[in-house]
Enzyme design. Structure first.
Site, short mmCIF file in Angstrom:
data_model
loop_
_atom_site.label_atom_id
_atom_site.label_comp_id
_atom_site.label_asym_id
_atom_site.label_seq_id
_atom_site.Cartn_x
_atom_site.Cartn_y
_atom_site.Cartn_z
N ASP A 102 0.80 -1.23 0.00
CA ASP A 102 0.00 0.00 0.00
C ASP A 102 0.83 1.28 0.00
OD1 ASP A 102 1.02 -0.23 2.53
OD2 ASP A 102 -0.88 0.08 3.58
N GLU A 103 2.10 1.19 -0.36
CA GLU A 103 2.91 2.41 -0.38
C GLU A 103 4.04 2.30 -1.39
OE1 GLU A 103 5.41 3.12 3.10
OE2 GLU A 103 5.08 1.04 3.73
#
EC number: 2.7.7.7
Length: 405
Positions: A102-103
């Site tokens: 998620d990053e």
């Protein structure tokens, strides 16, 4: 000077569930299995308001919030949304390093030089695009290096944008407690406190450098430099081969015209095939996406018995998936993707000593024929054929040409 973005999806697993089930919006949601011994994976911001956080036992979270909503994790959904998120970011810059599901870090230097937008304007555009297409929120840190960008993205959540520069980093990060510094773990922070190092500014002081060597060892200089706003690590985008090759199109008007929708799948399948072939990428996983409304969409995937980037195989598979899940609803968007792609050089198929190149080609063709046969068996009254066969049927060819003009 380089301009680095760190982009972090906010409460990702919880937000992913909300994106497909809008009734959860605004409610305290946690992601984990329903068991007294379960550990929370992600908590929505509404749940965090009760003091609930990731890694907390579920029974304790329920004590803090009696009306807590527990959602079973759907990792296939998270993986799909994650790939779509990275694909969106990659449209702004290919110099992207995936840090986790998620990053990511993105070098936006060239993009900003080529466009007349400020870093804040571009960050806002990325947030808007991710939110509109995926219904996910993200926070973005902007800085001259990866460390400061990571620190910046953590400062305003959700949907925050923070910019740290070489001029203001002392005012922004030096007053922060040492445990908030990226890279300082729960076991390390107490040891630093014992040395009188309470803030990041304390770690940045030259007189404290020798003290920290007993804790950081050979990495002492690295932490000292970061505390002073310096990080010489580069964006490692060479390791981030595309995990999927996909394309989608939003209709000018919602439609349930199956002939039109299938023509869109044909166009998208061709575009995906060309992109994959250009990059020498292949996959044995094909998926389609149907979007009905802003809140409602569906993705369906099928696994092939071979790796391919062949247009006819992609198109036939997309049509088969479409017919299996479509029930005549109005659609606003359709998409086609090759998932978990690998480079052709990495493909290690078990080839018999008796297989010739010609025989392998026949296997590939036969596999395509099997999909088309399966499609025709599934759809009585409808004839599906290879795209190459269209040249033999002039009227059909003309129809497709008109749709593509």
């Amino acid at each position: 000077m380089q301009i680095i973005f760190h982009i972090d999806l906010n409460a990702f697993f919880a937000s992913a569930e909300i994106s497909v089930n809008p009734s959860l919006k605004g409610k305290p949601v946690v992601i984990c299995r329903e068991s007294r011994r379960s550990i929370i994976t992600t908590a929505s911001y509404e749940a965090r308001a009760y003091g609930i956080h990731s890694a907390m036992p579920l029974f304790k979270a329920k004590e803090l919030c009696s009306h807590l909503i527990v959602v079973h994790p759907h990792f296939a959904l998270y993986k799909t949304l994650s790939q779509q998120f990275f694909n969106i970011v990659a449209t702004f810059s290919k110099k992207l390093e995936v840090a986790s599901i998620d990053e990511c870090y993105v070098d936006m230097t060239d993009y900003i030089k080529q466009h007349s937008f400020s870093p804040i304007e571009i960050a806002t555009l990325i947030q808007k695009t991710v939110n509109e297409q995926l219904h996910l929120q993200c926070s973005i840190g902007i800085a001259p290096n990866k460390f400061l960008a990571k620190m910046a993205s953590d400062m305003k959540k959700p949907m925050g944008i923070t910019m740290i520069t070489n001029k203001n980093y002392k005012d922004i990060i030096w007053p922060l407690p040492i445990e908030s510094m990226f890279g300082i773990g729960k076991k390390t922070a107490p040891k630093l406190h014992q040395l009188g190092i309470e803030t990041i500014g304390d770690l940045a002081k030259r007189e404290n450098y020798e003290k920290t060597r007993s804790i950081f060892g050979k990495n002492a200089l690295l932490f000292y430099q970061k505390a002073n706003g310096k990080d010489f690590s580069k964006i490692n985008y060479t390791k981030n081969e595309l995990k999927s090759v996909g394309n989608s199109t939003t209709f000018e008007r919602d439609s349930n015209d199956e002939e039109f929708i299938k023509s869109m799948f044909r166009q998208l399948s061709n575009e995906v095939s060309l992109r994959a072939q250009k990059r020498q990428l292949v996959s044995n996983s094909i998926s389609i996406t149907l979007k009905y409304t802003r809140e409602k969409s569906r993705t369906k995937q099928m696994i092939l018995d071979h790796y391919t980037n062949d247009f006819e195989t992609i198109y036939a598979s997309a049509l088969l998936l479409f017919e299996n899940i479509y029930q005549g609803e109005m659609l606003r968007l359709v998409g086609v993707s090759l998932n978990n792609v690998i480079h052709q050089n990495e493909l290690n198929e078990q080839i018999s000593l008796f297989d010739t190149k010609q025989e392998l080609t026949k296997k590939q063709v036969n596999s395509t024929d099997q999909i088309i046969h399966q499609l025709n068996e599934t759809l009585p009254g409808i004839k599906v054929m290879k795209a190459s066969s269209l040249i033999k049927e002039e009227t059909i060819q003309k129809k497709y040409l008109k749709n593509n003009e």
